[in-house]
Design a protein around this motif. Structure first.
Motif, PDB file in Angstrom:
ATOM      1  N   MET A   1      24.553  60.545  45.484  1.00  0.00           N
ATOM      2  CA  MET A   1      24.467  59.972  46.498  1.00  0.00           C
ATOM      3  C   MET A   1      25.864  59.465  47.070  1.00  0.00           C
ATOM      4  O   MET A   1      26.267  59.523  47.845  1.00  0.00           O
ATOM      5  N   GLY A   2      26.603  59.340  45.591  1.00  0.00           N
ATOM      6  CA  GLY A   2      28.452  58.861  45.867  1.00  0.00           C
ATOM      7  C   GLY A   2      28.405  58.070  45.554  1.00  0.00           C
ATOM      8  O   GLY A   2      28.903  57.013  45.315  1.00  0.00           O
ATOM      9  N   LEU A   3      27.219  56.896  45.288  1.00  0.00           N
ATOM     10  CA  LEU A   3      27.038  55.066  44.922  1.00  0.00           C
ATOM     11  C   LEU A   3      27.835  54.648  43.874  1.00  0.00           C
ATOM     12  O   LEU A   3      27.684  55.061  42.767  1.00  0.00           O
ATOM     13  N   GLU A   4      28.511  54.037  43.936  1.00  0.00           N
ATOM     14  CA  GLU A   4      28.615  53.540  42.768  1.00  0.00           C
ATOM     15  C   GLU A   4      28.391  52.076  42.216  1.00  0.00           C
ATOM     16  O   GLU A   4      27.785  51.465  42.827  1.00  0.00           O
ATOM     17  N   PHE A   5      28.677  52.542  40.812  1.00  0.00           N
ATOM     18  CA  PHE A   5      27.858  51.619  39.857  1.00  0.00           C
ATOM     19  C   PHE A   5      27.884  51.261  38.131  1.00  0.00           C
ATOM     20  O   PHE A   5      29.082  52.251  38.235  1.00  0.00           O
ATOM     21  N   THR A   6      27.410  50.256  38.288  1.00  0.00           N
ATOM     22  CA  THR A   6      28.145  49.966  36.766  1.00  0.00           C
ATOM     23  C   THR A   6      27.061  50.118  35.986  1.00  0.00           C
ATOM     24  O   THR A   6      25.460  50.323  36.232  1.00  0.00           O
TER      25      THR A   6
ATOM     26  N   LEU B   1      16.844  51.637  47.264  1.00  0.00           N
ATOM     27  CA  LEU B   1      17.867  52.209  47.899  1.00  0.00           C
ATOM     28  C   LEU B   1      17.722  52.665  49.084  1.00  0.00           C
ATOM     29  O   LEU B   1      19.157  53.638  49.683  1.00  0.00           O
ATOM     30  N   ILE B   2      16.584  53.830  49.019  1.00  0.00           N
ATOM     31  CA  ILE B   2      16.603  54.437  50.576  1.00  0.00           C
ATOM     32  C   ILE B   2      17.004  53.316  51.649  1.00  0.00           C
ATOM     33  O   ILE B   2      17.525  53.625  52.290  1.00  0.00           O
ATOM     34  N   GLU B   3      15.739  51.736  51.332  1.00  0.00           N
ATOM     35  CA  GLU B   3      15.658  50.833  52.383  1.00  0.00           C
ATOM     36  C   GLU B   3      17.855  50.932  52.375  1.00  0.00           C
ATOM     37  O   GLU B   3      17.721  49.955  53.782  1.00  0.00           O
ATOM     38  N   GLN B   4      18.613  50.500  51.700  1.00  0.00           N
ATOM     39  CA  GLN B   4      19.553  49.705  50.996  1.00  0.00           C
ATOM     40  C   GLN B   4      20.851  50.523  51.450  1.00  0.00           C
ATOM     41  O   GLN B   4      21.758  50.395  52.795  1.00  0.00           O
ATOM     42  N   PHE B   5      20.591  51.830  51.561  1.00  0.00           N
ATOM     43  CA  PHE B   5      21.614  52.676  52.374  1.00  0.00           C
ATOM     44  C   PHE B   5      20.543  54.320  52.909  1.00  0.00           C
ATOM     45  O   PHE B   5      20.515  54.874  52.543  1.00  0.00           O
ATOM     46  N   PRO B   6      20.237  53.789  54.198  1.00  0.00           N
ATOM     47  CA  PRO B   6      20.012  54.859  55.062  1.00  0.00           C
ATOM     48  C   PRO B   6      20.156  55.718  55.190  1.00  0.00           C
ATOM     49  O   PRO B   6      19.770  56.766  56.174  1.00  0.00           O
ATOM     50  N   ALA B   7      21.778  55.560  55.899  1.00  0.00           N
ATOM     51  CA  ALA B   7      22.374  56.428  55.726  1.00  0.00           C
ATOM     52  C   ALA B   7      22.247  57.628  54.910  1.00  0.00           C
ATOM     53  O   ALA B   7      22.798  58.648  55.496  1.00  0.00           O
ATOM     54  N   LEU B   8      22.678  57.658  53.779  1.00  0.00           N
ATOM     55  CA  LEU B   8      22.338  58.879  52.480  1.00  0.00           C
ATOM     56  C   LEU B   8      21.211  59.932  53.055  1.00  0.00           C
ATOM     57  O   LEU B   8      20.266  59.921  53.443  1.00  0.00           O
ATOM     58  N   PRO B   9      21.403  60.769  52.297  1.00  0.00           N
ATOM     59  CA  PRO B   9      20.067  62.113  52.934  1.00  0.00           C
ATOM     60  C   PRO B   9      19.471  62.060  51.530  1.00  0.00           C
ATOM     61  O   PRO B   9      18.814  62.772  50.853  1.00  0.00           O
ATOM     62  N   TRP B  10      18.832  60.975  51.658  1.00  0.00           N
ATOM     63  CA  TRP B  10      17.545  60.459  50.238  1.00  0.00           C
ATOM     64  C   TRP B  10      16.787  61.273  50.215  1.00  0.00           C
ATOM     65  O   TRP B  10      16.368  62.171  49.518  1.00  0.00           O
TER      66      TRP B  10
ATOM     67  N   ALA C   1      20.057  75.619  39.174  1.00  0.00           N
ATOM     68  CA  ALA C   1      21.107  74.395  39.622  1.00  0.00           C
ATOM     69  C   ALA C   1      21.133  72.968  40.475  1.00  0.00           C
ATOM     70  O   ALA C   1      21.368  72.422  39.913  1.00  0.00           O
ATOM     71  N   ILE C   2      19.668  73.290  39.168  1.00  0.00           N
ATOM     72  CA  ILE C   2      19.691  71.584  39.181  1.00  0.00           C
ATOM     73  C   ILE C   2      20.609  70.973  37.539  1.00  0.00           C
ATOM     74  O   ILE C   2      21.226  69.872  37.395  1.00  0.00           O
ATOM     75  N   LEU C   3      20.818  72.107  35.978  1.00  0.00           N
ATOM     76  CA  LEU C   3      21.425  72.343  35.501  1.00  0.00           C
ATOM     77  C   LEU C   3      23.325  72.030  35.954  1.00  0.00           C
ATOM     78  O   LEU C   3      24.015  71.251  35.496  1.00  0.00           O
ATOM     79  N   ALA C   4      23.324  73.326  37.471  1.00  0.00           N
ATOM     80  CA  ALA C   4      24.945  73.718  37.423  1.00  0.00           C
ATOM     81  C   ALA C   4      24.960  71.757  38.403  1.00  0.00           C
ATOM     82  O   ALA C   4      26.324  72.082  37.866  1.00  0.00           O
ATOM     83  N   LEU C   5      24.733  71.015  38.255  1.00  0.00           N
ATOM     84  CA  LEU C   5      24.850  69.383  38.961  1.00  0.00           C
ATOM     85  C   LEU C   5      26.007  68.799  38.286  1.00  0.00           C
ATOM     86  O   LEU C   5      25.776  68.454  36.873  1.00  0.00           O
ATOM     87  N   PRO C   6      27.237  68.428  38.624  1.00  0.00           N
ATOM     88  CA  PRO C   6      28.392  68.067  37.480  1.00  0.00           C
ATOM     89  C   PRO C   6      27.387  66.146  36.862  1.00  0.00           C
ATOM     90  O   PRO C   6      27.923  66.099  36.175  1.00  0.00           O
ATOM     91  N   ALA C   7      27.199  65.968  37.921  1.00  0.00           N
ATOM     92  CA  ALA C   7      26.317  64.647  37.418  1.00  0.00           C
ATOM     93  C   ALA C   7      25.440  65.156  36.027  1.00  0.00           C
ATOM     94  O   ALA C   7      25.320  63.495  35.020  1.00  0.00           O
ATOM     95  N   MET C   8      24.601  66.428  36.307  1.00  0.00           N
ATOM     96  CA  MET C   8      23.487  66.301  35.558  1.00  0.00           C
ATOM     97  C   MET C   8      24.099  66.858  33.914  1.00  0.00           C
ATOM     98  O   MET C   8      23.893  66.823  33.043  1.00  0.00           O
TER      99      MET C   8
END
Length: 220
Positions: free
Chosen positions: A27-32, A76-85, A191-198
């Motif tokens: 979802m592109g969230l920045e986090f530590t 996170l769905i509540e805090q960032f409702p514009a994202l397609p969770w 498809a899951i394994l191909a995700l860059p984050a994965m």
């Protein structure tokens, strides 16, 4: 600007940590990220610095602490409702929530006999009937979602949602233990394994050096 911190366990072993981590990355969230190797000397004390339950993952959001993977995702769905969770339409959204909850509460036999261990590859072992029942239920979910809602993308509801994050650790389990998948399920797993984050998570897992014996030698 709010601050998000996600406390996780070993990337090789901690399936529950992977779930919110992957969703947040997608979802592109920045986090530590704070990684605490589990079952080591001092691990419990480190985790309890952040987690009331003594377990990971834990989300820290300004002055708010949220623990448990599913609770984190719902927060996170509540805090960032514009994202397609989740899917937008009521029916697929309800089904998505239901199968997330099913993943959260079920499949104990799969978890026990096929713990997440990304560095391992141990195919060909005998699969107890109780584990096969879990595998069958999971692959049935994948089939039903892909058939009913998968148009327009490669994931269970077409585009990536938190459902895919919830089932991503199962994909790694199926690889580790050589579970045979049909074309629908293997395409979804790819498809899951191909995700860059994965891919980033898997690469980091393979560079970890800690070993958890119960995950390395699960019961037969």
């Amino acid at each position: 600007m709010t601050s998000l911190t996600l406390v996780i366990g070993n990337k090789n072993y901690s399936s529950w940590s992977l779930r919110p981590w992957l969703a947040m990355k997608q979802m592109g969230l920045e986090f530590t990220e704070i990684r605490i190797p589990l079952y080591q000397v001092g691990s419990s004390a480190q985790v309890r610095r952040y987690s009331p339950s003594g377990k990971v993952p834990v989300l820290l959001h300004d002055e708010i602490t949220v623990w448990d993977s599913l609770a984190i995702l719902e927060y996170l769905i509540e805090q960032f409702p514009a994202l397609p969770w989740l899917p937008l339409a009521a029916k697929p959204r309800a089904i998505a929530r239901s199968i997330c909850a099913e993943m959260h509460s079920s499949f104990a036999n799969l978890r026990q006999h096929m713990p997440m261990n990304i560095r391992a590859y141990v195919p060909g072992g005998e699969v107890p009937a109780s584990v096969q029942a879990d595998i069958t239920r999971i692959t049935t979910i994948w089939h039903e979602c892909r058939e009913a809602f998968g148009m327009g993308g490669n994931f269970l509801f077409g585009a990536f949602t938190i459902v895919d994050a919830m089932y991503a650790p199962v994909v790694t389990r199926f690889i580790t233990y050589g579970v045979q998948l049909d074309s629908v399920c293997s395409t979804y797993a790819e498809a899951i394994l191909a995700l860059p984050a994965m891919q980033n998570w898997i690469a980091a897992a393979k560079h970890e050096t800690e070993t958890i014996e119960s995950y390395t030698n699960p019961p037969n």
